[in-house]
Enzyme design. Sequence first.
Site, PDB file in Angstrom:
ATOM      1  N   SER A  94     125.383 -49.513  33.796  1.00 52.53           N
ATOM      2  CA  SER A  94     126.719 -49.092  34.224  1.00 52.53           C
ATOM      3  C   SER A  94     127.058 -47.746  33.610  1.00 52.53           C
ATOM      4  O   SER A  94     126.265 -47.178  32.868  1.00 52.53           O
ATOM      5  CB  SER A  94     127.750 -50.127  33.803  1.00 52.53           C
ATOM      6  N   LYS A  95     128.233 -47.269  33.935  1.00 54.59           N
ATOM      7  CA  LYS A  95     128.650 -45.920  33.526  1.00 54.59           C
ATOM      8  C   LYS A  95     128.405 -45.611  32.059  1.00 54.59           C
ATOM      9  O   LYS A  95     128.023 -44.502  31.709  1.00 54.59           O
ATOM     10  CB  LYS A  95     130.146 -45.682  33.801  1.00 54.59           C
ATOM     11  N   ARG A  96     128.645 -46.604  31.238  1.00 56.79           N
ATOM     12  CA  ARG A  96     128.516 -46.283  29.810  1.00 56.79           C
ATOM     13  C   ARG A  96     127.083 -46.058  29.358  1.00 56.79           C
ATOM     14  O   ARG A  96     126.820 -45.738  28.213  1.00 56.79           O
ATOM     15  CB  ARG A  96     129.211 -47.355  28.955  1.00 56.79           C
ATOM     16  N   HIS A  97     126.124 -46.245  30.279  1.00 56.15           N
ATOM     17  CA  HIS A  97     124.735 -45.967  29.917  1.00 56.15           C
ATOM     18  C   HIS A  97     124.361 -44.534  30.257  1.00 56.15           C
ATOM     19  O   HIS A  97     123.202 -44.148  30.192  1.00 56.15           O
ATOM     20  CB  HIS A  97     123.793 -46.890  30.688  1.00 56.15           C
TER      21      HIS A  97
END
Length: 497
Positions: free
Chosen positions: A257-260
């Site tokens: 997800s985005k935080r990766h």
Amino acid sequence: MTGYMSEIRTRFAPSPTGNLHVGGAHTALFAWLFARHEGGKFILRIEDTDEVRSTEQSLAAIYDGLRWLEIDWDEGPDISGPFGPYVQSERLNIYAQYINQLIESGRAYRCFCTPEELEERREIMRARGIPPVYDRTCANLSEEQIELLLAEGKPYCVRFRMLETGTTVVNDLIRGDVSFDNSLLGDFVIRKTSGYPTYHMAVVVDDCLMKISHVIRAEEHLANTPSHVQLMDALGFERPKFAHLPLILGTDKTKLSKRHGAVNLMDYKEQGFLPEAMRNFLAIIGWSPGADEEILDHDQLIARFTLEGVSKSPGVFDLEKATWLNGEYLKRADAEKLTDTLLPLLQKEGLIEAHPSPERREWLVAVVDLMKERTRLLTDFVTWGRYYFTEDYPYDNEARKKWLSKEDTPERLDMLADRMKELETWDVEAIEAGIRGLAEELEIGAGKVIHPCRSAVTGQTIGPSLFHLLELLPRETVVARLRRAAELGRRGELAPV
RNA sequence: GGCCCCAUGGUCUAGUGGUUAGGACUCCGCUCUUUCAAGGCGGCGGCACGGGUUCGAUUCCCGUUGGGGCUACCA
């Protein structure tokens, strides 16, 4: 030839609520590979039943992403087909028809519970450890009660009545039979209060109506499948085959997800990835051809792809390996073609004119050909190859420390500049002879001339063969750079920073 | 919490009821070369754990643990 009814048809059904995600691209790729391998059809269907989040822009982004990877579709919103329309918001009347049919037959019912009430009751169920599924408050309302609520204008949604006992078995091509206890499954919403169908309703109707033979999708949908299957059964549709693909995880092993970091497929284009490398990389996450091979082009992927080769366990998106793979593709790339893809990037950086002449282009191809051996990303050409295009390139610290700041370097650079000026011709052989000749006369190793020269002319201690690299630069440029570095060195301006 | 899925080095994976458990990335050496972020060679490192079944389990079964997914009027 297989008959029409047994035609292999797969689909990719993204919702246009953002860019094409790496996970989505992975799913699309697998469904497409399967269809292509089997000689079937691949369908693109847009699932925009989320009226709030769907945007036109996202749709364009999905097209861009798929096309970038060279994933083509046989039927879809932009090309039509026998089972269109392929955009769910244009099929509302179809879903309405099936929903009404379900209400009439008693397999679906109106639910007047408000979201707040539902949330409240869910909390209680959770606290008590009861499966937090719909408690069927409205499941058995009498005709009168319903008429009354309807007359009051009370808003309602429609729920599908799930089987209360027994088990639902989903036969998954990758995981085998997966059974679910019906008593644990709740009556889910098939039509929202807004009148729009939910994903569950639309996906079932469309997969069946569009004659999808293999529903290939990410594993996150596996738990929804018993609901879909019961809906299909209730509607009298034949069940398609299912294949739930392993998820792509981030380095922390949770769903990507985005935080990766970058999850938008096209971010990788920006980062300098080649589409064929990205396609290859995506393909070998969760799938293996079985043999010890992993660099596979478009046709090889199609030829080797099978569902049997798909693994059950999720895979981590390893940027390190993706970068390596990209480098392999760069090495094998045709210099002419690579130049074409590189041109926009170089122009964007202001390193080359908008319309290079044929000679200039020919020169560029030679540069690219020389560089591609040791690059891993397209952007490496810009960062490591600046000196081919401009005098405004940096002297990196290694070059300063090891050579440019050394005491005897300026003198040698000047001598080399003189020598270069005197060469009869400006080609690899002459340049090499000139450099080695100077070293011999000075009775020093060739490296003692080569390294300072490379440092002065490129600002770096690494790079392609020096002689070949010099040949691609105008002689005057090389001479000027040698003199400049000599001068800067004398003034002590090339000390390590 | 409930349900479901999964489990071979740090990562992607091949594989088998008896193998020195194979390959790739990464990392580390060595080597070639004018340099390496290129090439060549080599190395470190793995079958999650516990019970079974079996002459023999990494492989089959059960459990445990761990991880993930789902549990929306999002898809």
